[in-house]
Design an enzyme around this catalytic site. Structure first.
Site, PDB file in Angstrom:
ATOM      1  N   ASP A 209     -14.538  78.305  -2.976  1.00 19.28           N
ATOM      2  CA  ASP A 209     -14.744  77.196  -3.343  1.00 19.28           C
ATOM      3  C   ASP A 209     -14.274  76.568  -3.346  1.00 19.28           C
ATOM      4  OD1 ASP A 209     -14.390  77.654  -6.384  1.00 19.28           O
ATOM      5  OD2 ASP A 209     -14.982  79.366  -5.952  1.00 19.28           O
ATOM      6  N   ASP A 211     -13.570  75.312  -6.604  1.00 16.39           N
ATOM      7  CA  ASP A 211     -13.961  75.010  -8.019  1.00 16.39           C
ATOM      8  C   ASP A 211     -15.431  74.547  -8.573  1.00 16.39           C
ATOM      9  OD1 ASP A 211     -12.702  75.939 -10.437  1.00 16.39           O
ATOM     10  OD2 ASP A 211     -12.000  73.892 -10.441  1.00 16.39           O
TER      11      ASP A 211
END
Length: 265
Positions: A209, A211
């Site tokens: 991802d 974050d």
């Protein structure tokens, strides 16, 4: 120490709870309390390998509650000389994309309250943290990722937060502005403790991802999203681990096994 049951240890992180293959399950008692789970022994590429899910096989242990000392001590006790630490991780920089692999070469500790040394009681030693990760293991990892055609980064600094919560936007912005590439919840003190036990540490950060989503203009990370990306890449990770194990030299030419000896002189 018990007889040599394995020479290579692997800690599995979020989404990585079993290694597969024919295994023997053993439980190791440690001076530091309970380990996260049993050790699962198998053979890969003709080498004895031990696997432990650091959060437990049912993901019941939060990152800040993992008994890192017990886990690492158990790996040493069964004869491991090298330890590989795959983990799900977030990206703090746009060029480090979900699905990429980062072989981190530095960490920044942003945790608190974790027992992070074996040398705080009968003997106080100061093991250098300047360059924790084993250069020999890292070279084997680069070669392996290249052989498999994976998208990877040879360097990266991982900032380790306590968890289980993810970053606020303000925290994520700060971490990104420092130039750090990766964010995770378990690399500290795991890698440092491995080094304290004269074993070779290697980090494999599987990016799941962005974050808080700021650097890529996307939604903030969720646990569901982490597991989805990780599960989509789990087979690549297992292939990479197998390839790394194949490419690790039998003889250690690095100085990791002499860490404590060099301190004592």
């Amino acid at each position: 120490m018990t007889k040599e049951l394995a020479t290579i240890g692997i800690f599995g992180g979020s989404g990585f709870y079993e290694l597969g293959g024919a295994v023997e399950e053993i439980k190791i008692d440690t001076p530091y309390g309970e380990t996260s789970d049993s050790l699962f022994l198998t053979e890969i590429e003709g080498k004895k390998v031990a696997f432990m899910p650091r959060h437990g096989r049912h993901h019941t242990i939060a990152p800040s509650k993992v008994n890192y000392r017990a886990n690492v001590w158990a790996m040493k006790e069964i004869g491991c000389k090298r330890v590989i630490s795959p983990c799900a991780a977030g990206s703090l920089q746009k060029h480090v994309k979900p699905g990429d692999i980062v072989f981190c070469d530095q960490f920044v500790n942003w945790t608190s309250g974790r027992c992070d040394t074996f040398f705080d009681k009968d003997e106080v030693l100061h093991v250098s943290a300047a360059n924790i990760y084993c250069p020999e293991m890292r070279e084997a990892a680069f070669k392996s990722a290249e052989n498999l055609g994976l998208s990877f980064h040879k360097k990266g600094c991982v900032v380790v937060i306590n968890g289980p919560r993810f970053s606020t936007e303000a925290e994520s912005t700060f971490f990104t502005k420092q130039g750090w590439e990766v964010i995770n919840m378990t690399q500290y003190p795991e890698a440092y403790l491995v080094k304290e036990m004269d074993m070779c540490p290697l980090n494999i950060s599987l990016i799941t991802d962005y974050d808080a989503g700021l650097v890529a203009g996307c939604e903030p990370v969720s646990h569901k999203d982490v597991l989805k990306v990780f599960n989509n890449n789990i087979e690549n990770l297992k292939k990479l681990l197998k390839e790394i194990i194949k490419n690790i030299p039998d003889d250690q030419k690095c100085d990791c096994p002499n860490t404590i000896k060099n301190l004592r002189g």
